[in-house]
Write an enzyme that holds these catalytic residues in place. Structure first.
Site, mmCIF file in Angstrom:
data_model
loop_
_atom_site.group_PDB
_atom_site.id
_atom_site.type_symbol
_atom_site.label_atom_id
_atom_site.label_comp_id
_atom_site.label_asym_id
_atom_site.label_seq_id
_atom_site.Cartn_x
_atom_site.Cartn_y
_atom_site.Cartn_z
ATOM 1 N N GLU A 278 4.505 -0.598 14.998
ATOM 2 C CA GLU A 278 5.045 0.704 14.598
ATOM 3 C C GLU A 278 6.024 1.277 15.612
ATOM 4 O OE1 GLU A 278 1.850 -0.167 14.703
ATOM 5 O OE2 GLU A 278 1.338 -0.297 12.580
ATOM 6 N N PHE B 214 -1.007 5.835 11.831
ATOM 7 C CA PHE B 214 -0.133 5.024 12.697
ATOM 8 C C PHE B 214 1.254 5.662 12.798
ATOM 9 C CE2 PHE B 214 -2.730 1.873 10.120
ATOM 10 C CZ PHE B 214 -3.820 1.961 10.968
ATOM 11 N N ASP C 87 -12.539 3.744 4.297
ATOM 12 C CA ASP C 87 -12.042 3.117 5.533
ATOM 13 C C ASP C 87 -12.526 3.851 6.786
ATOM 14 O OD1 ASP C 87 -10.808 0.936 4.504
ATOM 15 O OD2 ASP C 87 -8.778 1.759 4.549
ATOM 16 N N ARG D 235 -3.419 8.775 -0.590
ATOM 17 C CA ARG D 235 -3.663 7.447 -1.137
ATOM 18 C C ARG D 235 -4.104 7.518 -2.598
ATOM 19 N NH1 ARG D 235 -8.020 3.778 -2.199
ATOM 20 N NH2 ARG D 235 -9.428 5.545 -2.129
ATOM 21 N N SER E 180 0.817 -1.215 0.000
ATOM 22 C CA SER E 180 0.000 0.000 0.000
ATOM 23 C C SER E 180 0.852 1.266 0.000
ATOM 24 C CB SER E 180 -0.911 0.026 1.229
ATOM 25 O OG SER E 180 -1.797 -1.069 1.185
#
Lengths: 318, 281
Positions: free
Chosen positions: A57, A82, A116, A166, A36
């Site tokens: 992370e 994150f 999302d 994105r 991704s």
């Protein structure tokens, strides 16, 4: 070509795969999202310098700091939520404080993440990173600039946070332009009002400027691709001419680009400022264009804000 | 490369004396600073003496020597004993220990990379050092270096999840060059670790994560040296050495007293502590 719709993360991957061949010092870390974030492009070429961390992370940042302390140029990638939030204190202690050479490149910023929903929509990351001493914060306007910025931060010694989107959206910069950390660029000259955008909001500022022209308003558009250090010189020069400002970011108006501008304005040149961004709220699931409409991030919203800013300036002048 | 690497020429008795010297430094420096964490510094003193005067390959005259063994103090609040070890092994003059925690000092309350010669990483927020050590060990692996990476953790900080993320990574990437220590003094600020948030069965946890586990008396110099020598031989798996220790070790009224986690000796206590430690020399 300007106008092409390309995702920033694709060009991040492209730049990394180039660095894999040209810079043997680069090591790339990812937390289970390589396909991704597109760090998978680096993995294809230099698997021995790609380190899968798993969904961890905090450990990614600590590991990155150890690698950097041993002389590596480290890129660590995951989603912006994150990358900036889950491991904020790790970034503070292990990267920013010792000024280590770690590039945190976060994809999937803002509400353009879409379906999302809010858990995955980073609207606070600029604020979280900007407040850290020693941290450079970059938010390129499009895919081309992402490519150039990736190369530039690889050559820069120190901590960097770079936020990427994105989705695919139109390119607004020149494919061959050099990226200089800390330098904003004027994409469109104007005399009535300054529209400063960052990330994909730059493209929407240009659209807004076109619309404002129909109404006889001459807007200047600035691409603030580095949020920190903040290019007060370019902004100040523009404001000396226009005397009114709109900032536009796919981020909360608390702590981001608008705040950085307000800090400068209140200190050195108080002019009317209108901020476009999310207003102390989380996002939600939906198509990106629906969300941009609901949360007030469209070119129309920017144009309206420009008119408000301009009206405030004229009122002050009269 | 010419290096005056600290020679491994001290006898066990001499290393025990070094440990006592570090303890004296800890008491002097924290008393002078009027703040700091003497308890956990005293429990780690034997290990620190072993590392800096025998086990580690390092060169105080050249702190950035690229083939040096690395040390990360994950329990950063034990900075006084790290500074003592660095000073007594030659990184900076021992007199500087008296500037601990003072304005302008290179010896900050918790270790800072780039500030103090010999300090590899900035620590102080618990639970992060093992991740950093993993990164250092990975870099060594990528570069084909044979240096070792040592990391000293407190037992209480193992309650933090990031350690176990790092433990997973160290095994996954077969970081045989990584040697971790747990200062198992069984005390944290709240009191007994097993009452605050139990860690036992601690060895089983590390074994389950794929680590070599060695359990020793953390105040026995011979056992420390043997365990380190064994750990250095590991080719594939990382090793953890669990040091059963006594917090405040070496000073009777500080031993096993959780009050001395973050509290220093008052004037009278300091003299008593120094007297006791001198007797041990």
């Amino acid at each position: 070509m300007t106008g092409n719709k390309i995702a920033q993360r694709d060009y991040y991957g492209k730049a990394l795969s180039c660095l894999a061949g040209t810079n043997p010092n680069v090591v790339v870390l990812d937390a289970d999202l390589a396909d991704s974030t597109k760090t998978s492009e680096f993995r294809k070429i230099a698997p021995e310098r790609f380190i899968e961390i798993g969904i961890a992370e905090q450990n990614m940042i600590g590991t990155a700091s150890g690698l950097a302390a041993s002389g590596k140029t480290v890129f660590a990638s995951t989603f912006a939520v994150f990358a900036s939030g889950r491991c904020w204190e790790q970034i503070r202690l292990a990267v920013a404080y010792p000024k280590l050479n770690v590039k945190i490149v976060a994809t999937h910023c803002g509400i353009s993440v879409g379906e999302d929903g809010a858990s995955h929509q980073a609207l606070e990351d600029i604020a979280l990173m900007r407040v850290l001493p020693n941290m450079t914060v970059i938010s390129p306007a499009d895919a081309y600039e992402t490519y150039a910025a990736t190369k530039a931060i690889a050559d820069f010694n120190g901590p960097v946070y770079m936020r990427l989107g994105r989705s695919e959206f139109p390119a607004v910069t020149d494919e061959n332009a050099e990226f200089v950390i800390g330098r904003a660029s004027v994409l469109r000259e104007g005399t009535d009002v300054t529209l400063v955008g960052t990330g994909q909001m730059v493209a929407l500022c240009i659209e807004a400027a076109e619309a404002l022209r129909e109404d006889g308003i001459d807007a200047e558009v600035i691409n603030m691709s580095t949020i920190k250090p903040f290019d007060t010189e370019t902004l100040g020069k523009s404001l000396n001419k226009t005397g009114s400002l709109v900032t536009a970011e796919e981020h909360s108006i608390i702590g981001g680009l608008g705040s950085a501008a307000a800090e400068f304005l209140s200190r050195e040149m108080p002019v009317p400022l209108e901020m476009i961004g999310t207003k102390d709220t989380f996002g939600e699931s939906g198509a990106p264009d629906q969300l941009f409409k609901k949360y007030g991030l469209t070119p129309e919203d920017i144009a309206e804000a420009a008119k408000r800013s301009l009206a405030r300036k004229r009122k002050l002048e009269s | 490369m010419m290096c005056s690497v600290v020679a491994m020429s001290y006898t066990t008795e001499e290393l025990e004396e070094k440990a006592n010297l570090l303890r004296l430094d800890v008491i002097e420096a924290t008393s002078e600073a009027k703040s700091g964490h003497p308890g956990g510094s005293l429990s780690s003193a034997d290990l620190m003496a072993a590392l800096y005067f025998s086990v580690m390959k390092h060169d105080p005259a050249n702190p950035s020597w690229e083939d040096r063994d690395r040390f990360v103090l994950s329990k950063g609040h034990a900075a006084p004993v790290l500074y003592a070890a660095l000073a007594e092994s030659g990184y900076f003059p021992p007199e500087e220990l008296m500037t601990l925690r003072k304005m302008g000092s290179r010896l900050q309350g918790h270790p800072v990379r780039g500030k103090t010669p010999g300090v590899e990483m900035s620590t102080g927020s618990l639970g992060q050092g093992l991740s950093m050590a993993c990164g250092i060990a990975l870099a060594g692996k990528i570069d084909g270096k044979d240096y070792k990476t040592f990391c000293l953790m407190g037992d209480g900080e193992l309650q933090s999840g990031q350690n176990w993320e790092a433990a997973m990574l160290a095994h996954h990437y077969r970081l045989g060059s990584l040697i971790a220590f747990v200062d198992r003094n069984r005390l944290q600020i709240t009191g007994n670790t097993e009452c605050a948030m139990s860690l036992d069965p601690l060895p089983d946890k590390w074994k389950a994560f794929g680590w070599n586990v060695i359990i020793i008396d953390g105040h026995s110099m011979i056992q420390i040296l043997e365990a380190c020598s064994k750990a250095r031989q590991s080719e594939t798996n990382p090793t953890v050495i669990i040091l059963n220790t006594v917090k405040g070790k070496g000073v009777s009224f500080m031993e096993n007293n959780p009050e001395f986690h973050g509290k220093v000796c008052k004037a009278g206590e300091k003299n008593l502590a120094i007297k006791e430690l001198r007797c041990g020399m």
